[in-house]
Scaffold this active site. Structure first.
Site, PDB file in Angstrom:
ATOM      1  N   GLY A  93      -4.277 -12.933  20.029  1.00 29.47           N
ATOM      2  CA  GLY A  93      -5.153 -12.698  20.710  1.00 29.47           C
ATOM      3  C   GLY A  93      -6.460 -13.761  20.285  1.00 29.47           C
ATOM      4  N   GLY A 118       0.225 -17.440  17.833  1.00 30.89           N
ATOM      5  CA  GLY A 118       0.621 -16.037  18.221  1.00 30.89           C
ATOM      6  C   GLY A 118       0.398 -15.678  19.698  1.00 30.89           C
ATOM      7  N   HIS A 119       0.910 -14.447  19.785  1.00 34.96           N
ATOM      8  CA  HIS A 119       0.872 -13.934  21.140  1.00 34.96           C
ATOM      9  C   HIS A 119      -0.447 -13.895  21.639  1.00 34.96           C
ATOM     10  CE1 HIS A 119       0.108 -10.046  20.027  1.00 34.96           C
ATOM     11  NE2 HIS A 119       0.740 -10.017  19.052  1.00 34.96           N
ATOM     12  N   ASN A 120      -0.617 -14.230  23.066  1.00 36.24           N
ATOM     13  CA  ASN A 120      -1.866 -13.953  23.617  1.00 36.24           C
ATOM     14  C   ASN A 120      -3.063 -14.748  23.286  1.00 36.24           C
ATOM     15  OD1 ASN A 120      -0.496 -11.183  23.956  1.00 36.24           O
ATOM     16  ND2 ASN A 120      -1.638 -11.473  25.868  1.00 36.24           N
TER      17      ASN A 120
END
Length: 338
Positions: free
Chosen positions: A253, A233-235
């Site tokens: 995250g 996922g993002h980050n």
């Protein structure tokens, strides 16, 4: 390849016929007199006496009596020999006439670009890389030297790939992260304007997805290996030399430090942190913001230390017996009350 040449390749020590010619490799139970195999565990060691392999890669503890090459890590040495005996075909440089390459794209020396592949404006591809048929490379992408993108891999704009990165078919690097904000009774998309950075010697499996950051960077460190159908996922920040088995999902995250081992079908919640050297057993669930400590082995959902998990499994297995004992005790109490 002679046994002594193999020993030199893997920095091992020969016992037996060092002039024996090895023409291939095979599993222990199927190897023949001119093939190499390895003994990687106690079970294999017990079966080795029945093997017809011409030469075995073994540790120092293995008994003598046949042609052997003694090494510290037989499986790793075996992989090195396979790479030497069965090398990947050389990249034949050239751009296929059915490929679409932007006029200002910078294509390094010895690069192959296959049919129906596309390369966007401002993209740079390092020397010796191979872009397979149907690959879609966006604008301002940086691809290092010696990379291998198999057919139909997709790299979105602004992504950065290091040297010797391997993307298998159907993998998607840099798609939007799953970011939405509830506003006025509906979901408003949070613009995903970050990017993905992938280090050197990373391999990403078929149909795996690595999302771009909402802001900043989604990163994968040098030497990390990601299996098929994994979602990052993002980050997320995944460290160096991490291995991730199939169907695992990382929420936004997540931080994974170096040398972590993650089994298949693991689910990791938002902003969890997995410290270096930890092992996540297959199918376990890491709760949001959970910290798995350095070197810890966890299993189950929610994930807990392996010893605790096994104790709970043992207790669950005893439930039918305990239920039967409880029923017997109730009957005896009723008889006493009469």
């Amino acid at each position: 390849m002679l046994v002594r040449e193999i020993a030199e390749l893997v920095k091992g020590r020969v016992e037996g016929d060092d002039a024996l010619s090895i023409v291939g490799v095979a599993p222990l139970e199927a190897a023949g007199p001119v093939e190499l195999s390895f003994v990687g565990n106690r079970k294999a060691a017990a079966a080795a006496s029945r093997s017809s392999a011409g030469c075995l890669l073994v540790t120092e503890e293995f008994p003598s009596g046949r042609t052997l090459i003694r090494v510290a890590e037989p499986r790793g040495a075996f992989a090195r020999v396979i790479g030497h005996l069965y090398p990947q075909p050389a990249v034949i440089a050239g751009v296929h006439p059915l490929a679409a390459v932007a006029a200002d794209a910078e294509i390094g020396e010895g690069v192959f670009i296959g049919p129906h592949a596309s390369v966007g404006a401002g993209t740079k591809i390092g020397g010796g890389s191979s872009i397979g048929a149907g690959c879609a490379i966006g604008a301002k992408v940086r691809i290092g030297a010696g990379c291998m993108l198999h057919a139909n891999a997709t790299v979105y704009d602004n992504a950065i790939l290091g040297d010797r990165v391997v993307l298998h078919s159907g993998s998607v690097i840099g798609a939007d992260g799953f970011g939405y904000v509830m506003s006025g009774g509906h979901y408003e998309k949070f613009p995903q304007i970050g990017r993905v950075e992938i280090g050197d010697d990373v391999e990403i499996g078929a149909n795996a997805c690595v999302d771009r950051a909402a802001l900043g960077v989604t990163s994968i460190g040098d030497g990390t290996k990601i299996d098929n159908m994994v979602h990052v996922g993002h980050n997320c920040r995944i460290g160096k030399h991490v291995v991730v088995a199939a169907q695992t999902g990382f929420s936004g995250g997540v931080v994974v430090e170096d040398y972590v081992v993650i089994g298949g079908q693991v689910g990791i919640g938002d902003k969890a942190r997995i410290e270096s050297g930890a092992v996540l057993g297959s199918g376990c669930g890491i709760l949001t913001s959970k910290i798995v400590r350095k070197g810890q082995v966890v299993w189950g959902t929610p994930a807990r230390p392996l010893k605790e998990y096994l104790e709970q499994l043992a207790n669950l297995a005893r439930l039918p017996e305990l239920r039967k004992e409880l029923a017997e005790l109730r009957n005896r109490v009723k008889e006493l009350e009469r």
